[in-house]
Design a protein around this motif. Structure first.
Motif, PDB file in Angstrom:
ATOM      1  N   THR A  56       0.831  -1.205   0.000  1.00 39.43           N
ATOM      2  CA  THR A  56       0.000   0.000   0.000  1.00 39.43           C
ATOM      3  C   THR A  56       0.863   1.251   0.000  1.00 39.43           C
ATOM      4  O   THR A  56       0.582   2.210  -0.729  1.00 39.43           O
ATOM      5  CB  THR A  56      -0.938   0.001   1.221  1.00 39.43           C
TER       6      THR A  56
ATOM      7  N   GLU B 141       3.939   1.549  -1.157  1.00 40.88           N
ATOM      8  CA  GLU B 141       4.572   1.652  -2.473  1.00 40.88           C
ATOM      9  C   GLU B 141       3.585   2.160  -3.515  1.00 40.88           C
ATOM     10  O   GLU B 141       3.923   3.001  -4.344  1.00 40.88           O
ATOM     11  CB  GLU B 141       5.153   0.303  -2.892  1.00 40.88           C
ATOM     12  N   SER B 142       2.364   1.643  -3.499  1.00 40.16           N
ATOM     13  CA  SER B 142       1.384   2.082  -4.495  1.00 40.16           C
ATOM     14  C   SER B 142       0.964   3.523  -4.255  1.00 40.16           C
ATOM     15  O   SER B 142       0.665   4.252  -5.205  1.00 40.16           O
ATOM     16  CB  SER B 142       0.171   1.164  -4.514  1.00 40.16           C
ATOM     17  N   GLN B 143       0.977   3.966  -3.020  1.00 37.77           N
ATOM     18  CA  GLN B 143       0.663   5.364  -2.723  1.00 37.77           C
ATOM     19  C   GLN B 143       1.735   6.274  -3.320  1.00 37.77           C
ATOM     20  O   GLN B 143       1.421   7.321  -3.879  1.00 37.77           O
ATOM     21  CB  GLN B 143       0.563   5.581  -1.212  1.00 37.77           C
TER      22      GLN B 143
ATOM     23  N   ARG C 117       3.560   5.598  -5.969  1.00 34.97           N
ATOM     24  CA  ARG C 117       3.358   5.574  -7.427  1.00 34.97           C
ATOM     25  C   ARG C 117       2.194   6.464  -7.843  1.00 34.97           C
ATOM     26  O   ARG C 117       2.253   7.153  -8.855  1.00 34.97           O
ATOM     27  CB  ARG C 117       3.121   4.145  -7.896  1.00 34.97           C
TER      28      ARG C 117
END
Length: 147
Positions: free
Chosen positions: A48, A50-52, A54
């Motif tokens: 989560t 890492e995706s935030q 990105r």
């Protein structure tokens, strides 16, 4: 008449404590299950995070592309580092503010780069940062045609 005394069943010696062993085995299985759930949750938090990062980079890249697209007459003002002649102080300040916000919004060491190829009208934005949890280099490249 006298009622019969209930007969007490005695368990054989080799079966005594068997229930305790069952309970201990159940506790060990439960402990391993809880440990696995904890590790799974930690991995989900990492994913989560890492995706935030990105998503933030994607929003920032789209923002600079949109500014360059809307203000096509001053596209050289949005290049980072500054290349060419910039006639608009406002556009130059907007690009510098964008780079500062990108550096503060993304984790780790952040590099911002934006270039414009006058021959084909391609405006490209590149953001690089270090992942918060993984410490790996992340890169976002986005482009649009500005003519």
């Amino acid at each position: 008449m006298m009622s019969p005394v209930p007969h007490r069943r005695s368990t054989p010696r080799h079966l005594r404590g068997f229930g305790l062993i069952d309970a201990m085995i159940a506790l060990v299985i439960l402990a391993f299950g809880l440990l696995a759930m904890t590790r799974f949750q930690a991995r989900m938090i990492t994913a989560t995070t890492e995706s935030q990062g990105r998503l933030t980079a994607l929003q920032l890249g789209d923002e600079l592309l949109t500014h360059a697209l809307v203000d096509a007459g001053n596209v050289n003002c949005y290049t980072l580092p500054q290349v060419g002649v910039c006639a608009s102080v406002t556009a130059k300040a907007r690009a510098e503010d964008w780079a500062d916000r990108a550096a503060s919004a993304l984790p780790g060491t952040v590099t911002t780069q934006a270039s414009h190829n006058a021959a084909n009208g391609r405006f490209m934005v590149r953001l690089r940062w270090t992942g918060r949890e993984s410490n790996e280099q992340r890169t976002l490249e986005a482009a649009t045609d500005v003519r």
